[in-house]
Enzyme design. Structure first.
Site, short mmCIF file in Angstrom:
data_model
loop_
_atom_site.label_atom_id
_atom_site.label_comp_id
_atom_site.label_asym_id
_atom_site.label_seq_id
_atom_site.Cartn_x
_atom_site.Cartn_y
_atom_site.Cartn_z
N LYS A 48 -5.16 -10.17 -7.91
CA LYS A 48 -5.12 -9.79 -9.32
C LYS A 48 -6.39 -10.25 -10.04
O LYS A 48 -7.06 -11.19 -9.58
CB LYS A 48 -3.91 -10.46 -10.00
N ARG A 86 9.14 -5.72 -4.30
CA ARG A 86 10.06 -4.77 -3.63
C ARG A 86 10.22 -5.11 -2.15
O ARG A 86 11.23 -4.79 -1.55
CB ARG A 86 9.55 -3.35 -3.83
#
Length: 490
Positions: free
Chosen positions: A274, A348
């Site tokens: 990130k 996920r």
């Protein structure tokens, strides 16, 4: 906070503060008028002088009002229209903000706010929650400098009206659960690790109705949970699957309802690193897990007659020589293969194996997962609504009902099969991302592939789990209130 219901009048009740209302025309409520008469027109004089107009959520604290037993009077404006749940919440939050730091007891004569839409019992429950919000402070890593000031807080609420004791107790239990979730969310990643969350879950097992099981990373790998392990293996902190089983139903064999929280205790993005700006906020990537722990704490206090399983799938997502790489293919616990196109779509991956484990082992009546899953949901809904995804209409109705009642808002987003093809790849059964479009929906579509045959819903709380900046930055504790009401309705 302690709560008491009293039939004393507003003039006679012994309290540090008595709270009464007036509307935007300047008309005092019945209780305020009684105080005004006892004080020889003092309250009306304040209105006539323009010190308070009665507009919605306006407050005026008046010390030393003569003729009454309370030490202070808090006048609160209720606006110019009958209360809705939205406007009533603004009034309650204003009351709590103005009186929560007053030491001693606060008496409330606000039952006049009730109407067809806003019941007195709902007012009582939301009052307890409003005081919980107003009295919250995070002290785990920054103790209060002024201990005398920190100690000043209302210790008792006296409700003047009908007996709403059970609603006050419910609101207090939810408030405690919300604040517990806020504390967990606000902890830094070097303290709140997967092992720390496991220890917190084990504390709940002090209650005989709760059984906690911790499955560690090595066990997950041995059972074939390759998606989970692909995330956890990049960190020296071992990943954990945490299971809290609450048995409250009269029939122990009743199918449980599962709530499953994403607990990425810090998310660097992994190899798909990130940007550095605001990366500190990625300590909040475990707020789904925090909401499960907060909900379980509230339910233990409320003792509902229903079987509930709280699950947390927890890991750190770190870049290292052991971390997964973009392009890697892993095999999930379900046997389905996944091409990892972006290691920052890790939530996920841990959730899908937990879904498979929970559904296979517990045969639940329903599953709701809660996750700070996608920036796309944050972009779509901001900090107001959590995203709700489900194909099960009955489950959607139940969650939306609980959201409306608790004012812990959700907005339903699409989960159509047409989006599934965005996850197609030549190299595995599915990819873990679906491209730049419809990111919140494709994330939900990915999870849906591991829930066939089970009533399931997904709450994306990326925009609602925390907010603010500087001194206002912090975890919200959402959606604990929604989840508690949803499960109590079971």
């Amino acid at each position: 906070m302690q709560y008491q219901v009293s039939q004393n009048s507003a003039t006679d009740v012994q309290a540090s503060c008595i709270v009464v209302t007036l509307d935007q025309t300047g008309k005092l409520s019945e209780a305020a008028e009684a105080i005004n008469n006892a004080a020889n027109g003092f309250l009306q004089a304040r209105v006539d002088a323009g010190d308070i107009s009665g507009k919605l959520a306006e407050t005026l604290l008046l010390p030393g009002v003569s003729g009454i037993s309370a030490e202070r009077v808090l006048l609160v404006g209720t606006g110019d229209k009958p209360q809705t749940t939205e406007t009533a919440l603004k009034v309650l939050n204003a009351i709590a903000a103005a009186s929560a730091k007053l030491s001693g007891s606060v008496a409330l004569s606000i039952h006049n706010l009730a109407n067809e839409e806003v019941s007195e019992s709902w007012l009582a429950e939301q009052t307890a929650m409003a005081y919980g919000r107003s009295q919250y402070s995070f002290t785990a890593t920054k103790p209060q400098a002024d201990n005398d000031q920190a100690a000043k807080k209302a210790e008792q609420i006296i409700w003047l009206g009908t007996d709403v004791s059970s609603q006050l107790e419910k609101g207090e239990a939810i408030a405690q659960g919300v604040n517990y979730a806020r504390d967990l969310g606000n902890l830094p990643g070097n303290i709140c690790t997967p092992s720390y969350l496991a220890e917190e879950a084990e504390k709940l097992a002090d209650n005989p109705a709760v059984e906690t099981t911790i499955i560690d990373e090595d066990q997950m790998e041995a059972m074939g949970a390759g998606a989970f392990v692909s995330v956890a293996k990049g960190s020296i902190e071992p990943g954990k699957l945490i299971i809290m089983k609450y048995s409250g139903a009269d029939n122990a064999d009743d199918a449980p309802h599962i709530i499953l929280g994403k607990g990425i205790t810090f998310d660097t993005g992994g190899i798909s690193l990130k940007p550095g700006a605001k990366m500190d906020e990625m300590k909040y990537d475990m707020c789904g897990a925090a909401s499960v722990l907060g909900t379980m704490q509230a339910l233990v206090a409320l003792k509902p007659k229903v079987n509930i399983i709280g699950m947390i799938t927890s890991a750190e997502n770190m870049p290292s020589g052991h971390a997964s790489k973009p392009g890697d293919v892993v095999t999930s616990l379900s046997g389905k293969t996944i091409e990892i196109l972006n290691t920052d779509a890790e939530g996920r991956l841990v959730l899908c194996d937990a879904l498979t484990y929970g559904i296979d082992n517990f045969k639940p009546a329903s599953v709701v997962d809660i996750a700070t899953l996608t920036g796309a949901c944050m972009a779509a809904l901001g900090a107001v609504n959590s995203g709700l995804f489900t194909k099960d209409e009955a489950l959607a109705d139940e969650l939306q009902l609980a959201a409306r009642y608790s004012r812990d808002k959700v907005w339903r987003l699409p989960l159509e099969d047409d989006y599934q093809e965005l996850l197609d790849t030549n190299f595995a059964d599915m990819a873990n991302i679906g491209g730049p479009l419809a990111g919140a929906t494709t994330a939900a579509c990915f999870l849906a592939r591991f829930t066939e045959g089970t009533p399931w819903a997904h709450l994306d709380i990326a925009g609602t789990a925390w907010g603010g900046a500087g001194k206002t930055k912090g975890a919200s504790g959402r959606p604990v209130a929604l989840l508690v009401n949803y499960l109590l309705n079971k």
